[in-house]
Design an enzyme around this catalytic site. Structure first.
Site, mmCIF file in Angstrom:
data_model
loop_
_atom_site.group_PDB
_atom_site.id
_atom_site.type_symbol
_atom_site.label_atom_id
_atom_site.label_comp_id
_atom_site.label_asym_id
_atom_site.label_seq_id
_atom_site.Cartn_x
_atom_site.Cartn_y
_atom_site.Cartn_z
ATOM 1 N N SER A 178 -41.830 -16.667 -16.700
ATOM 2 C CA SER A 178 -42.552 -16.440 -17.943
ATOM 3 C C SER A 178 -42.998 -17.779 -18.535
ATOM 4 C CB SER A 178 -41.644 -15.720 -18.921
ATOM 5 O OG SER A 178 -42.331 -15.519 -20.103
ATOM 6 N N GLY A 179 -44.264 -17.830 -18.898
ATOM 7 C CA GLY A 179 -44.786 -19.054 -19.507
ATOM 8 C C GLY A 179 -45.246 -20.079 -18.496
ATOM 9 N N THR A 183 -50.941 -15.602 -16.386
ATOM 10 C CA THR A 183 -52.037 -14.892 -17.030
ATOM 11 C C THR A 183 -53.240 -15.803 -17.199
ATOM 12 O OG1 THR A 183 -50.353 -13.650 -18.160
ATOM 13 C CG2 THR A 183 -52.566 -13.471 -19.032
ATOM 14 N N ASN A 240 -42.606 -17.985 -24.054
ATOM 15 C CA ASN A 240 -44.074 -18.036 -24.002
ATOM 16 C C ASN A 240 -44.634 -17.353 -25.244
ATOM 17 O OD1 ASN A 240 -46.762 -17.916 -23.388
ATOM 18 N ND2 ASN A 240 -46.527 -16.761 -21.480
ATOM 19 N N SER A 243 -46.643 -13.944 -24.029
ATOM 20 C CA SER A 243 -45.990 -13.484 -22.805
ATOM 21 C C SER A 243 -46.443 -12.072 -22.458
ATOM 22 C CB SER A 243 -44.484 -13.525 -23.016
ATOM 23 O OG SER A 243 -43.844 -13.131 -21.845
ATOM 24 N N SER A 244 -46.854 -11.901 -21.214
ATOM 25 C CA SER A 244 -47.252 -10.554 -20.791
ATOM 26 C C SER A 244 -45.981 -9.756 -20.547
ATOM 27 C CB SER A 244 -48.071 -10.615 -19.511
ATOM 28 O OG SER A 244 -48.882 -11.746 -19.492
ATOM 29 N N GLY A 473 -42.434 -13.315 -12.225
ATOM 30 C CA GLY A 473 -41.710 -13.875 -11.081
ATOM 31 C C GLY A 473 -40.243 -13.512 -11.147
ATOM 32 N N GLU A 475 -36.513 -13.316 -11.925
ATOM 33 C CA GLU A 475 -35.847 -13.627 -13.194
ATOM 34 C C GLU A 475 -34.338 -13.672 -12.999
ATOM 35 O OE1 GLU A 475 -37.174 -11.004 -16.282
ATOM 36 O OE2 GLU A 475 -39.059 -12.100 -16.508
HETATM 37 N N1 LIG Z 1 -54.058 -24.055 -16.760
HETATM 38 C C1 LIG Z 1 -53.599 -24.156 -17.995
HETATM 39 N N2 LIG Z 1 -54.134 -25.058 -18.821
HETATM 40 C C2 LIG Z 1 -53.696 -25.183 -20.071
HETATM 41 N N3 LIG Z 1 -52.697 -24.493 -20.568
HETATM 42 C C3 LIG Z 1 -52.091 -23.584 -19.799
HETATM 43 C C4 LIG Z 1 -52.525 -23.373 -18.471
HETATM 44 N N4 LIG Z 1 -51.767 -22.439 -17.923
HETATM 45 C C5 LIG Z 1 -50.908 -22.074 -18.902
HETATM 46 N N5 LIG Z 1 -51.088 -22.738 -20.027
HETATM 47 C C6 LIG Z 1 -50.348 -22.644 -21.283
HETATM 48 O O1 LIG Z 1 -49.171 -21.972 -21.021
HETATM 49 C C7 LIG Z 1 -49.070 -20.825 -21.820
HETATM 50 C C8 LIG Z 1 -48.429 -19.690 -21.039
HETATM 51 O O2 LIG Z 1 -49.276 -19.269 -20.040
HETATM 52 P P1 LIG Z 1 -49.344 -17.743 -19.579
HETATM 53 O O3 LIG Z 1 -49.438 -16.872 -20.728
HETATM 54 O O4 LIG Z 1 -50.418 -17.661 -18.599
HETATM 55 O O5 LIG Z 1 -47.981 -17.590 -18.895
HETATM 56 P P2 LIG Z 1 -47.476 -16.388 -18.006
HETATM 57 O O6 LIG Z 1 -47.074 -16.953 -16.718
HETATM 58 O O7 LIG Z 1 -48.483 -15.327 -17.971
HETATM 59 O O8 LIG Z 1 -46.201 -15.963 -18.772
HETATM 60 P P3 LIG Z 1 -45.631 -14.505 -18.977
HETATM 61 O O9 LIG Z 1 -44.949 -14.133 -17.720
HETATM 62 O O10 LIG Z 1 -44.703 -14.661 -20.099
HETATM 63 O O11 LIG Z 1 -46.773 -13.645 -19.290
HETATM 64 C C9 LIG Z 1 -50.465 -20.485 -22.220
HETATM 65 O O12 LIG Z 1 -50.479 -19.848 -23.459
HETATM 66 C C10 LIG Z 1 -51.099 -21.837 -22.299
HETATM 67 O O13 LIG Z 1 -50.854 -22.421 -23.540
HETATM 68 MG MG LIG Z 2 -48.651 -13.552 -18.657
#
Ligand SMILES: Nc1ncnc2c1ncn2[C@@H]1O[C@H](COP(=O)(O)OP(=O)(O)OP(=O)(O)O)[C@@H](O)[C@H]1O
Ligand SMILES: [Mg+2]
Length: 1622
Positions: A178-179, A183, A240, A243-244, A473, A475
């Protein structure tokens, strides 16, 4: 040898070898080997760890090492050349520390992406990076994955291209914790797919569309799903902020590739979701939030709606305030709310429906606020509970029923229904489960609606798709529950797929290369999966337990222990303490799950009674939401994804379905599937889909838990690397032959390991001899067909040998160079000492010599002095003697002189006296002789005098005198007669003059009557002619005045004649008098003398009179002339109204009226002039009157034609005062009108001058003249002018627009540069012609307007037509320009990179195509086809073409400058994206290439264009500058002042240190990074390729003369006719 392997392994460990040691905080630390002791069997290695400043010792025995194949020796550090390599698979030592170190290094350099074989590792930067713009997308579009730096887009591009080319469906699996950025990455990928087709089109097509701005509606809708899904499915968690809380698989469907470039469009999409976290709705841990949508509603809904929904701030809702946080830093919920509603609208959800959705959301919040109290162990809700009332009203359900079934439950037995009360806890659970149920149904409804809206364009199963899986991923928390169990189960399955994929790929390569190999088992996780999903696996047991009414977590765990707690089950473990948990050994880690809540979560239902209450709702939308039917299976139109969905269903909708009887299926209550079952089924389906596709993997990694930009927590990353399977893949490939290289590359790098006599041209043979010599163990390498394969570590070993060998060579060279240096120095010293000795000796000798010379000189001086002294004495004595002698001689001589003087004086006295005496005597004698002569002569004279006196007294002499006088009188009378004749002649003249005057008068009266008639005629005319009449009146007035004036003049003349007559009479009288006098003359001969005087006076008078007369005549002439001039002037002032061109040019043939009087002077007859004026005037105003004025019968010309023609006549009229009376000319005009109106002319122009014109090719031999180039423009211009002259502006406009269309059609084909250049030039010339015509027309119109605005409207029509033509031409010109530029750019596009970046023209600095990186194994890129020469030739040819076509200078400049800009920008952008390329040598090469370009620019006079190359030049300079100290960085920033810090940072991080060039130290990179952060505003990485300066159209010049040149080789009958007529 028993310990061969161990000793071999230990060989690598030499002093200074670096190896890794585990560390609790840093993960791994590097140590340097300081001492190595092998004592018998004992081995002791001591390493010094710099960062800890301490030594660590490794101790073992050879036998132990042998036993575990030297596996526990400290892992070795890779050679420095591999530091920061972009593909982990290329590391020679592939192990955890190496991977970690490499990723860490790259992350520090802000390279967030790294490949690990097929996987892309993406580190979350936690900072916005300039990496995702359209320009970057463009760079990646169409490129191979290994061509550029690792990037999401490279993976996306790979998927996209293989979908198009191989026609296979693709999946991109994005996973991570997460984070970690899943996404976000998925979003970028989707954006790439939505944009990429446009990008490729843009480079292909000629349309001028901005690359990012025009994504289609469906693409918009696909992108719009993100904000919707995120507001309903994402929330803020500790890990995050966005977070999705669900998994998502989105399939994006593409149309069939079409067109030459395989263009595809997005045609639709389908979403599948997995495991929405329901519990979040009712509970949030501290600092976390509920789903975004609720906060967005509270913050962003308009006040009225808020009131209607009973919404207040988030703090007042129990479901929202448990986490204590309502806002996310940097996120504006209100703005997000607008985005969400916009997204909903984008996918086609009506506003009313949107409000229904929000109504349900509000109702859920109110449900959460329903207070359940306890009354004697029984739950109770107050009837007037505000929240209850609000919730029920919003949902449209019965309040009492709802309340009842929350606090009570019904148990159905076989015979009866029993209703029992629930306790407070159970009631609360019941309330919450209703809320959860509704929310999850709402979520699924949204997904369904989205899918319905995205399934457009009759999607068929044959359509290809790319699926993007964004799924949680692996956990592993402190307390793991059912959710983690499901997630890890999913990951376990994905990992299995992944392993199989990697394994397969690896195997494929080995098979393709035909090498012998046997795979060592890799950790297959099938048993673990079996444990979970197999028959009677954990899920089965869970389901079984869940179905039992008495099912409980306790009994389940016991069953699990019983079933799996056996030693054969390796993946299940019973904890040592407690009876409430079990451990599963996942591939990534062992995870202990807490059994509590498993059953409850698995069941996850609402009671039938509650369901019934909801179903009875009056709120139709709610009923629709909780009743989503599975979509009917539409096999023919439903894409795979949807089909699967409809069979498996969403987790919740099957719940819903099965909870009520299905009317269509006999109403039997089906067995309720549990969450576990559903999840398992959907997972199986997902796997099936994925297996049918080609998979691409992206592993996101969260580098630190604090979400700080570019912070690296090694342990956390290690943990994730393990969990995401990267290390696992590495292990798999390590089991085989992880390192490989083509023979050529290998031989090229390691040839120096064998002596030069073994260097063979065949790379394979050479490779064989190298490895054969160097690697003793045959198992360590394999020779494939094209590549040689190595076991892990072998390349590092080879690299080490290479470095050593190089070091040896270096030492050898150094030794020799040093020797040479010292020898040189010795020789120099020896030479110097010899030189010093010489100098000293010279000095001594010189000294001795000088002494000797001085002595000799002294003697010489003495000698001379002495001589001088004695000589002086001698001379003194001698002088004294001489003086005495001279004195004596003087005295003697003086005495002699005195004597001589006295004698001379005496002689002189004697001489004077004697002379005096002789002179006296002579004078006396001569006087006496003269006296005698005088006396004799006087006597003779007296005698002659007397004789003469007598003779003088005779008469005859007088007569002779009289005769002479008479002849004189005759002469005089003759003269008088002459003068009489003359006066008679003058009298005649006077009479003729009088006659003339009479004639004149008559004439005038005629004119007067004519003008009167005209006036009368005019007065008969219509009212519109009144003005004309007035004009004529004025003319008449002025004429009358004129007449009066001339009468006065005549009178004056008469007077003069009278006076002259009087004078003449006087003269006659005088003449008579004279006659008389003459007659009297003979009689008065005596008076002759006085008469002669009178005659003379008379003669004088006559001549005077004559003169007077002639003067009088001349005076008259002059006064006449003045009068004439006055008339002429007045006439011009009148006629200038009609004849603008006529001023003073009066050349009419002399009419002769006054000629008799005035001689041959050519004077225009006034009446003729007036006639002419009248004719012109009449012709202009009333063509009908031609006949009247011309006095000729009306020509049979059609009125209309004559009207049109009249303009031409006037034009001719006004130019020359010769009036057109010629009928032939009229017919001529008529004919040319017909030619002009003929459609054939237009066809001829379009066909012969445009479409099928044989354009003169620019050649070096014959230079075409301007005339030969611009003839189409000029011929078209001539035709245009003719049309205007004949008043056919409408025709002209249509002809011109057709011609322009033809030009446009021709030029837009882009067959050849010649065509575009030729027409660009010609169009510009045509524009100039049009402009000149326009100016001329405007001038004429102005003049005409002064004349009288009769033709005003007509004129403006022509002007308007011309203006229109001109603007059209402007557009055409711009269009041709842009079209051509685009075409040229397209042609340049594939030339730029090979020519400017890859071309290596300097022989001394050649580097391998791969940029000198030996790690780029087996990927030697094709050699470039284009060289800088070719590029320059291209430009030169272009420049020459334009010059040959006389293209306007500023246009030529603009075109060339723009092309150079494109060259500069593309090359620069490419350089920034190119991986393993930026070396020192490349810098030199690129600088050279750029300087060639610059030279070209200056030699072609466009020095300003070099500005566009400066960035590239500076980038190239940057590569060649020193990069070792912080000062160097300063220098770099100074030198590269045009590059922004981000670009410099990027270039430096790309800089690749080739052999003996030291790589950039991380400290320096940090300095650069800090500078880049300071200047964040200029944070653009790539230069903008699209930002072309506008085309500045040059000001059209005036065309003085339109050429009428028709090339001899052209057959243009119509145009020639027009040209001839003009
Ligand atoms: N390529 C990137 N460039 C800039 N910031 C990023 C990038 N990827 C991620 N981030 C930062 O990290 C934060 C978390 O990313 P994201 O929401 O995609 O995580 P996630 O893997 O989908 O997490 P979750 O499993 O909780 O949904 C985003 O809000 C953003 O601020
Ligand atoms: Mg996500």
């Amino acid at each position: 040898m028993a310990t061969a392997t161990a000793s071999k392994a230990l060989e690598v460990y030499t002093k200074g070898t670096e190896a890794w040691f585990p560390d609790e905080t840093e993960g791994w630390l590097m140590g340097k080997l300081t001492t190595k002791t092998i004592d018998g069997d004992k081995v002791k290695l001591v390493f010094h760890i710099d960062s800890l400043r301490k030594d660590v010792t490794f101790e073992s025995t050879l036998t132990k090492l042998e036993a575990n194949k030297a596996a526990d020796l400290p892992p070795l550090q890779n050679p420095p050349a591999l530091d920061g390599i972009d593909d982990l698979a290329m590391l020679s030592y592939l192990h955890e520390p190496a991977v970690l170190h490499n990723i860490r290094l790259r992350y520090a350099q802000e390279n967030i992406y790294t490949y690990s074989g097929i996987v892309l590792i993406a580190m979350n930067p936690f900072q916005r990076l300039a990496l995702y713009g359209t320009d970057i997308m463009r760079e990646y579009s169409g490129k191979r994955r290994d061509e550029l730096e690792p990037h999401l887009f490279a993976v996306a591009e790979e998927a996209y291209r293989s979908m198009i080319q191989e026609g296979k469906n693709q999946s991109i699996i994005v996973s991570g914790e997460s984070g970690a950025g899943k996404t976000q990455s998925a979003r970028y990928i989707m954006r790439y797919f939505a944009t990429v087709d446009n990008l490729t089109k843009n480079t292909r097509n000629t349309e001028t569309t901005s690359s990012s701005g025009n994504i289609s509606e469906i693409e918009q809708a696909v992108l719009a799903t993100n904000p919707i899904m995120e507001s309903f499915g994402n929330s803020k968690t500790t890990r995050n902020d966005n977070s999705s809380r669900f998994g998502k698989y989105m399939e994006i469907f593409f149309s069939k590739p079409s067109g030459p470039s395989n263009s595809v469009r997005i045609t639709g999409a389908a979403i599948r979701t997995y495991l929405l976290e329901r519990s979040r709705l009712i509970f949030q841990p501290p600092t976390e939030r509920n789903y975004h949508i609720f906060y967005q509603l509270c913050a962003g809904a308009p006040a009225a709606e808020k009131k209607e929904l009973g919404l207040t701030s988030w703090e007042s809702f129990f479901y929202l305030n448990q986490g204590g946080t309502g806002t996310v830093p940097g996120v504006d919920d209100a703005a997000e709310f607008i985005d969400t509603t916009k997204g909903l609208s984008d996918i086609g959800v009506a506003l009313a429906t949107q409000w229904s959705i929000f109504k349900i959301c509000a109702a859920l919040l109110h449900i959460g606020n329903i207070k359940i109290t306890a009354r004697r162990d029984e739950a109770d809700i107050a009837d007037d509970d505000e929240a209850l009332v609000l919730a029920c009203t919003l949902l449209g359900i019965d309040k009492r029923e709802f309340k009842k079934w929350i606090v009570k439950k019904q148990i159905i037995t076989r015979s009866e229904k029993i209703v029992t009360a629930l306790n407070q806890y159970a009631a609360t659970v019941g309330r919450d489960s209703v809320a959860k149920f509704i929310y999850s149904m709402l979520f699924d409804w949204l997904v369904k609606v989205i899918n319905q809206n995205l399934a457009r364009e009759g999607m068929s199963t044959t359509q290809k798709f790319i699926g993007v899986l964004d799924i949680y991923g692996f956990e592993h928390f402190k307390k793991n529950s059912f959710e983690q169990f499901c997630i890890n189960y999913a990951n376990e399955k994905l990992q299995q797929e992944f392993n199989a994929h990697v394994f397969k790929l690896e195997q494929e390569e080995y098979v393709a290369e035909k090498i012998n190999w046997s795979f060592i088992d890799f950790n297959d996780n099938q048993p673990c999966i079996d444990l979970i999903e197999g028959k009677l696996g954990i899920l089965d047991l869970l389901d079984e337990e869940s179905r039992l009414p008495s099912g409980a977590d306790g009994t389940l765990i016991t069953k699990l222990y019983q079933r799996f707690g056996v030693p054969t089950q390796k993946f299940f473990e019973k904890p040592r303490f407690g009876q409430s948990a079990f451990t599963i050994k996942h591939y990534a880690n062992d995870v202990t799950y807490d059994i509590e809540g498993f059953i409850e979560k698995n069941k996850d239902t609402v009671s039938d009674e509650q369901m019934a209450v909801l179903n009875a709702s009056e709120f139709e939308f709610l009923k629709e939401v909780i009743k989503i039917e599975p979509e009917p299976v539409k096999a023919e139109v439903t894409p795979v994804g949807i089909q699967i969905e409809s069979q498996v269903g969403f987790s919740a909708n099957i719940d819903a379905l099965d909870m009520q009887p299905r009317p269509g299926r006999g109403g039997a209550v089906a067995k309720k599937p549990t969450l576990g079952t559903i999840f398992k089924a959907s997972l199986v389906k997902l796997m099936e889909t994925i297996r049918q596709t080609e998979v691409h993997y992206i592993r996101c990694i969260k580098p630190n838990s604090a979400k700080v930009a570019f912070e690296f927590e090694p342990q956390m990353v290690l943990q994730q690397l393990r969990a995401c399977g990267v290390l696992e893949t590495i292990r798999i490939s390590c089991a085989g032959y992880p390192s490989r290289s083509t023979y050529a590359d290998f031989a090229d790098r390691y040839y120096l390991l064998v002596p030069s006599k073994e260097w063979k041209p065949d790379a394979r043979v050479l490779t064989q001899s190298i490895v054969g010599k160097v690697i003793s163990d045959e198992d360590k390498y394999q020779m494939g067909l094209t590549k040689v394969f190595f076991r892990a570590g072998q390349l590092a070993f080879l690299e080490k040998l290479r470095t050593e060998r190089q070091r040896e060579c270096v030492i050898l060279i150094q030794k020799n160079i040093r020797r040479a240096v010292y020898q040189k120095r010795y020789n120099r010293m020896r030479d110097a000492s010899i030189r010093i000795q010489t100098a000293a000796r010279t000095y001594q000798a010189q000294k001795l010599y000088r002494h000797k010379r001085e002595t000799r000189a002294a003697i010489k001086i003495q000698r001379n002095v002495r001589m001088w002294l004695s000589r002086k004495r001698y001379e003194k004595i001698r002088n004294a003697v001489v003086r005495i002698q001279s004195h004596i001689r003087m005295l003697k001589a003086q005495a002699l002189a005195k004597e001589i003087r006295e004698r001379n004086a005496a002689t002189r006295i004697q001489k004077i006296w004697r002379g005096y005496v002789v002179r006296k005597w002579y004078k006396q004698t001569s006087r006496r002789m003269v006296l005698i002569q005088t006396c004799v002569r006087r006597r003779k004279a007296a005698k002659a005098y007397k004789l003469l006196k007598a003779e003088a007294r005779s008469v005859g002499k007088l007569k002779e005198t009289n005769f002479k006088l008479e002849s004189k009188v005759v002469e005089l009378s003759q003269a008088l007669k002459d003068s009489k004749e003359e006066s008679a002649k003058l009298g005649e003249k006077v009479t003729s003059l009088e006659a003339q005057v009479a004639q004149w008068k008559e004439k005038f009266s005629k004119v007067d009557s004519a003008s009167k008639a005209a006036t009368a005629d005019a007065s008969h005319g219509s009212a519109e002619l009144k003005k004309e009449l007035h004009d004529l009146q004025a003319v008449k007035d002025s004429l009358t005045k004129e007449n009066e004036k001339s009468l006065a003049m005549l009178k004056k003349r008469d007077d003069a004649v009278a006076r002259l007559e009087a004078e003449l009479a006087a003269a006659r009288e005088e003449a008579a008098k004279l006659k008389e006098e003459v007659q009297k003359a003979p009689k008065v001969v005596q008076q002759t003398v006085e008469d002669t005087a009178t005659v003379n006076a008379l003669k004088k008078e006559v001549s005077n009179l004559r003169e007077q007369l002639s003067r009088a005549l001349a005076g008259k002439y002059r006064s006449d002339r003045v009068a004439d001039a006055a008339i002429a002037e007045s006439r011009t002032s009148i006629s200038s109204d009609y004849h603008p061109y006529q001023n003073g040019i009066i050349t009419s043939p002399s009419s002769g009226y006054l000629n008799g009087y005035m001689g041959e002077r050519p004077i225009p007859s006034m009446s003729t002039q007036i006639e002419m004026d009248m004719a012109a005037h009449a012709a202009k105003n009333k063509p009908r009157r031609h006949s009247y004025v011309e006095g000729a019968p009306a020509s049979p010309v059609d009125r209309a034609v004559s009207h049109r023609k009249s303009r031409a006549n006037i034009a001719i009229d006004t130019r020359a005062p010769i009036p057109i009376h010629d009928e032939g000319q009229v017919l001529e005009t008529e004919r040319s009108v017909r030619v002009l109106e003929d459609k054939a002319l237009e066809d001829e122009i379009i066909d012969a001058l445009v479409t099928n014109l044989r354009i003169p090719l620019p050649s070096t031999q014959t230079v075409a003249t301007r005339k030969e180039i611009f003839f189409p423009a000029h011929l078209i211009g001539t035709t245009m002018n003719q049309l205007i002259n004949h008043d056919l502006s409408g025709r002209m406009q249509s002809l011109m627009s057709n011609v322009m269309k033809a030009i446009q059609n021709l030029t837009m084909k882009f067959e050849d540069d010649y065509v575009s250049a030729f027409w660009l030039s010609n169009c510009y010339e045509l524009l100039c012609v049009v402009k000149s015509t326009q100016e001329k027309e405007a001038r004429e119109a102005g003049r005409r307007r002064i004349q009288g605005g009769r033709r005003g409207s007509d004129t403006s029509e022509t002007e308007r037509a011309l203006e229109k033509v001109r603007t059209d031409l402007d557009y055409l010109l711009i269009e041709i320009y842009h079209g051509w530029i685009k075409e040229l750019k397209k042609r340049l596009a594939n030339m730029i990179v090979p020519a400017v970046i890859e071309n290596q023209s300097l022989p001394g600095y050649i580097c391998k195509q791969s940029g000198g990186l030996w790690g780029k194994w087996g990927k030697s890129s094709a050699s470039s086809q284009f060289t800088i020469e070719q590029l320059l030739n291209f430009l030169s040819k272009l420049s020459k073409t334009m010059r040959c076509y006389y293209m306007e200078d500023s246009m030529t400049r603009q075109i060339l400058t723009e092309l150079l800009r494109v060259i500069g920008v593309s090359a620069f952008n490419h350089l920034l994206m190119r991986k393993n390329f930026c070396t020192w040598k490349r810098g030199v090469q690129i600088q050279y290439n750029v300087s060639r370009l610059e030279e070209w620019c200056t030699s072609h006079g466009i020095a300003e264009a070099t500005l566009h190359l400066q960035q590239l030049l500076q980038a190239a300079k940057l590569l060649t500058l020193n990069k070792t100290s912080p000062q160097d960085i300063e220098t770099i920033f100074d030198v590269c002042f045009l590059l922004n810090p981000t670009q410099i940072k990027k270039l430096l991080s790309l800089y690749y240190a080739a052999d003996f060039d030291s790589p950039l130290s991380p400290e320096l990179l940090k300095i650069v990074a800090s500078r880049a952060v300071l200047n964040e505003k200029s944070d653009v990485l790539l230069l903008d390729l699209e930002q072309a300066p506008d085309f500045a159209k040059p000001n059209p010049h005036t065309v003085d003369q339109i050429e009428r040149f028709v090339p001899a080789w052209m057959n243009l009958p119509h145009i020639s006719a027009v040209v001839a007529a003009s």
